[in-house]
Design a protein around this motif. Sequence first.
Motif, short mmCIF file in Angstrom:
data_model
loop_
_atom_site.label_atom_id
_atom_site.label_comp_id
_atom_site.label_asym_id
_atom_site.label_seq_id
_atom_site.Cartn_x
_atom_site.Cartn_y
_atom_site.Cartn_z
N LYS A 1 0.86 -1.17 0.00
CA LYS A 1 0.00 0.00 0.00
C LYS A 1 0.91 1.23 0.00
CE LYS A 1 -4.02 -2.07 0.29
NZ LYS A 1 -5.01 -1.99 -0.83
N GLU A 2 0.47 2.26 -0.69
CA GLU A 2 1.33 3.43 -0.82
C GLU A 2 1.77 3.95 0.54
OE1 GLU A 2 1.44 7.77 -3.12
OE2 GLU A 2 -0.39 6.55 -3.15
N GLY A 3 3.09 4.02 0.72
CA GLY A 3 3.66 4.54 1.96
C GLY A 3 3.76 3.53 3.09
N HIS A 4 3.31 2.28 2.84
CA HIS A 4 3.38 1.23 3.86
C HIS A 4 4.33 0.14 3.36
CE1 HIS A 4 0.01 2.83 6.25
NE2 HIS A 4 -0.48 3.20 5.07
N SER B 1 15.07 -3.22 -9.59
CA SER B 1 14.33 -2.28 -10.43
C SER B 1 12.89 -2.13 -9.97
CB SER B 1 14.35 -2.80 -11.87
OG SER B 1 13.33 -2.23 -12.64
N PRO B 2 12.26 -0.98 -10.21
CA PRO B 2 10.82 -0.85 -9.93
C PRO B 2 10.00 -1.91 -10.68
CG PRO B 2 11.78 1.28 -10.45
CD PRO B 2 12.84 0.26 -10.75
N TYR B 3 10.50 -2.30 -11.85
CA TYR B 3 9.84 -3.30 -12.69
C TYR B 3 10.73 -4.53 -12.80
CZ TYR B 3 8.64 -5.71 -17.03
OH TYR B 3 8.34 -6.67 -17.96
N ILE B 4 10.14 -5.74 -12.63
CA ILE B 4 10.94 -6.95 -12.68
C ILE B 4 10.49 -7.96 -13.73
CG2 ILE B 4 11.55 -6.71 -10.23
CD1 ILE B 4 9.58 -9.04 -9.66
N CYS B 5 9.31 -7.82 -14.30
CA CYS B 5 8.70 -8.85 -15.18
C CYS B 5 8.47 -10.11 -14.36
CB CYS B 5 9.55 -9.12 -16.42
SG CYS B 5 8.72 -10.26 -17.58
N ALA B 6 9.32 -11.15 -14.52
CA ALA B 6 9.34 -12.33 -13.64
C ALA B 6 8.03 -13.11 -13.60
CB ALA B 6 9.74 -11.91 -12.21
N GLU B 7 7.13 -12.88 -14.58
CA GLU B 7 5.83 -13.56 -14.54
C GLU B 7 5.15 -13.33 -13.20
OE1 GLU B 7 8.05 -14.22 -17.46
OE2 GLU B 7 8.70 -15.57 -15.86
N TRP B 8 5.39 -12.16 -12.64
CA TRP B 8 4.86 -11.75 -11.34
C TRP B 8 3.80 -10.69 -11.57
CZ3 TRP B 8 5.26 -13.91 -6.76
CH2 TRP B 8 5.03 -13.17 -5.59
N GLU B 9 2.80 -10.64 -10.72
CA GLU B 9 1.68 -9.71 -10.86
C GLU B 9 2.18 -8.30 -11.19
OE1 GLU B 9 -2.37 -8.17 -10.25
OE2 GLU B 9 -0.47 -7.26 -9.66
N PHE B 10 1.74 -7.79 -12.37
CA PHE B 10 2.05 -6.43 -12.84
C PHE B 10 3.56 -6.21 -12.96
CE2 PHE B 10 0.66 -1.71 -12.20
CZ PHE B 10 0.62 -1.53 -13.58
N GLY B 11 4.31 -7.30 -13.14
CA GLY B 11 5.75 -7.17 -13.28
C GLY B 11 6.42 -6.55 -12.07
N VAL C 1 9.07 6.22 -7.16
CA VAL C 1 10.26 5.37 -7.19
C VAL C 1 11.30 5.88 -6.20
CG1 VAL C 1 12.18 4.54 -8.61
CG2 VAL C 1 9.87 4.62 -9.57
N ASP C 2 11.49 7.19 -6.19
CA ASP C 2 12.46 7.81 -5.28
C ASP C 2 12.14 7.47 -3.83
OD1 ASP C 2 14.06 9.50 -3.76
OD2 ASP C 2 13.70 11.26 -4.99
N ARG C 3 10.90 7.62 -3.46
CA ARG C 3 10.49 7.33 -2.08
C ARG C 3 10.69 5.86 -1.74
NH1 ARG C 3 4.48 8.26 -1.69
NH2 ARG C 3 4.52 6.18 -2.63
N TYR C 4 10.35 4.98 -2.69
CA TYR C 4 10.53 3.53 -2.47
C TYR C 4 12.01 3.17 -2.37
CZ TYR C 4 10.93 -1.38 -3.97
OH TYR C 4 11.27 -2.70 -4.09
N PHE C 5 12.83 3.71 -3.28
CA PHE C 5 14.26 3.41 -3.27
C PHE C 5 14.92 3.85 -1.96
CE2 PHE C 5 15.82 2.83 -7.94
CZ PHE C 5 15.01 1.72 -8.07
N GLU C 6 14.48 4.97 -1.43
CA GLU C 6 15.07 5.46 -0.18
C GLU C 6 14.91 4.41 0.92
OE1 GLU C 6 14.94 9.34 2.81
OE2 GLU C 6 13.38 9.09 1.29
N VAL C 7 13.75 3.72 0.93
CA VAL C 7 13.50 2.69 1.94
C VAL C 7 14.18 1.38 1.56
CG1 VAL C 7 11.70 1.36 3.11
CG2 VAL C 7 11.31 3.77 2.56
N LEU C 8 14.05 0.97 0.30
CA LEU C 8 14.59 -0.31 -0.15
C LEU C 8 16.10 -0.39 0.07
CD1 LEU C 8 14.31 -3.04 -1.65
CD2 LEU C 8 14.66 -1.77 -3.79
N PHE C 9 16.81 0.67 -0.28
CA PHE C 9 18.27 0.58 -0.21
C PHE C 9 18.82 0.72 1.20
CE2 PHE C 9 17.73 1.38 -4.79
CZ PHE C 9 18.42 0.27 -5.25
N LYS C 10 17.95 1.05 2.14
CA LYS C 10 18.37 0.92 3.54
C LYS C 10 18.54 -0.56 3.90
CE LYS C 10 16.28 5.22 5.22
NZ LYS C 10 15.18 5.83 6.03
#
Length: 579
Positions: A59-62, A90-100, A125-134
């Motif tokens: 969910k956005e922000g969660h 990457s924000p997009y992975i394909c991977a036969e996963w829901e919505f890539g 993407v910026d907001r997500y990357f800030e959390v992911l790369f922690k």
Amino acid sequence: MFEIREDFYWNGKPIKIISGAIHYFRVVPEYWEDRLKKLKAMGGNTVETYAPWNVHEPKEGHYDFDGMQDVAKFIETAQSLDLFVIVRPSPYICAEWEFGGLPSWLLKDKDMKLRTFYEPYLDMVDRYFEVLFKELAPLQATKGGPIIMMQVENEYGSYNNDKDYLKVLVELMKRYGVDVPLVTSDGTWLDMLENGTFPEQAHPTVNFGSDGAHHFGELEQFIGKDSPLMVMEFWIGWFTAWGNGKYNRTDYKEQAKELRNILNKGHVNFYMYHGGTNFGFMNGANYYEEFSPDITSYDYDAPLTEWGDITEKYKAFREVIQDFTPEELPALPEPVKKTDFGNVLLKSRTSLFDNLDNLSEGVMSPYTLSMEELDQDYGYVLYRQNTGKKRKVEDFRLLGTSDRAQVFLNGALELTQYAKELGRKETFELTENDMTMDILVENMGRVNYGPWLKKQSKGITDGVLVNGTYRSGWTHFPLPLDNIEDVEFTKPYKENTPSFSLFELEIDEKADTFIDMTGWGKGVVFVNGFNLGRFWEIGPQYKLYVPAPILKEGLNQIVVFETEGKVKDELAFTDKPPY
């Protein structure tokens, strides 16, 4: 320290990258170590994984980095076994996963432009990357961790040529602490390499399943002879869609010969080494000539099966890899225990229609709302309204509807439409002056590849025509089925309608098993509240894999949600895999 020069180097010495793809989000955490040990026993020195955005920001922000989403723990487990790690965040992975891997809540923006230089998208993407790369940055090889490479986007050359977008992704990755070498991966068509690579910042790699000499030749011509050649996705299997007739299978003997040629020339990452399972509603779909959703199993004909057994392909690859490895490879591992728990009888059954109020809160609107407008990501939506006076309906149409719809009149199934049938004109009779129309729409998986990514809103987006005119005044019941514990089995059951069936399995010892859904129609299965994934009578998958960690010693509750009215009064648990 890992370096990319004319070859790959570790601490100043050339190394041969022999990598296998495992998606931590497709494997229960209790089995990560088992699957990784088996990768080492096959001769792998590296594991590769994606990081899906829709898993980590559902969910956005969660954000979620616990349990099966604990990517840091997965990487640390690999490090404990002396494996290198390649991450594709990457924000997009394909991977036969829901919505890539893209989160569906992006589609709330009606003007959303995915995977390109669109500022609202890049802000997210910026907001997500800030959390992911922690989670990721401290685990880089430069910080004493096992991550040696990270990928920028994914097969971008088959989607767009927006180098400004790629540049922003690189800048964001570096801003949030990425300092290991970056890579891209694409097909070897010239347009794909030209579109998707960013050679000044990221080392190009390629993806293919055969004729490696040709594809490595194309890559070498593109990047020059003084750079290492790597196949980031050596497709040694393929995914399977519902209705395929059989599981996709490949010739492992020919692939073993291809592997030898690849290793003589460069480096490899098996896609997939171990596929795992599309648990829940997370299978992706493709759209070429028609909409084609993937089955629950992501076995992929990989060297290690969905349930973790070694295969003849595994042994053949291991034999080739041993010739490129100076040390004797570890002994072949033992299989994970499987048990036939037998058949259990039905405890109770209740209809969906009688459970709407305890499973969902009705949302009123003069027009039909999409799943995304209802703040819902996956599952089903039931649309309800009164049909008016009895009459013949000569022009009934569901406009802008995805992916499968069942129309019920006073609880009786009138018609079902799927994929290309949706929007087709139908006729039927309204036999009473007071009839309730229910339209149950299923999201069967958002497309994960190609230009159709932009058209992935689910539910009914445009409206319902009755005798050529739009109908107004709808009550929407979102049914993500994330609250299966709220089903009230004391409520009545009506035959030939969508239903919930309750079974109980009592065991003394946990072990892997398989639920045989032969004879059932279509739906999903929950074990102790965990969504195992979809079943469908059209096959080719008829058994669902149940990892032992999902079970518990003592009493286990199994709930089957079924939409076609095709149910059985017993459920079979077998130790025999699907094939």
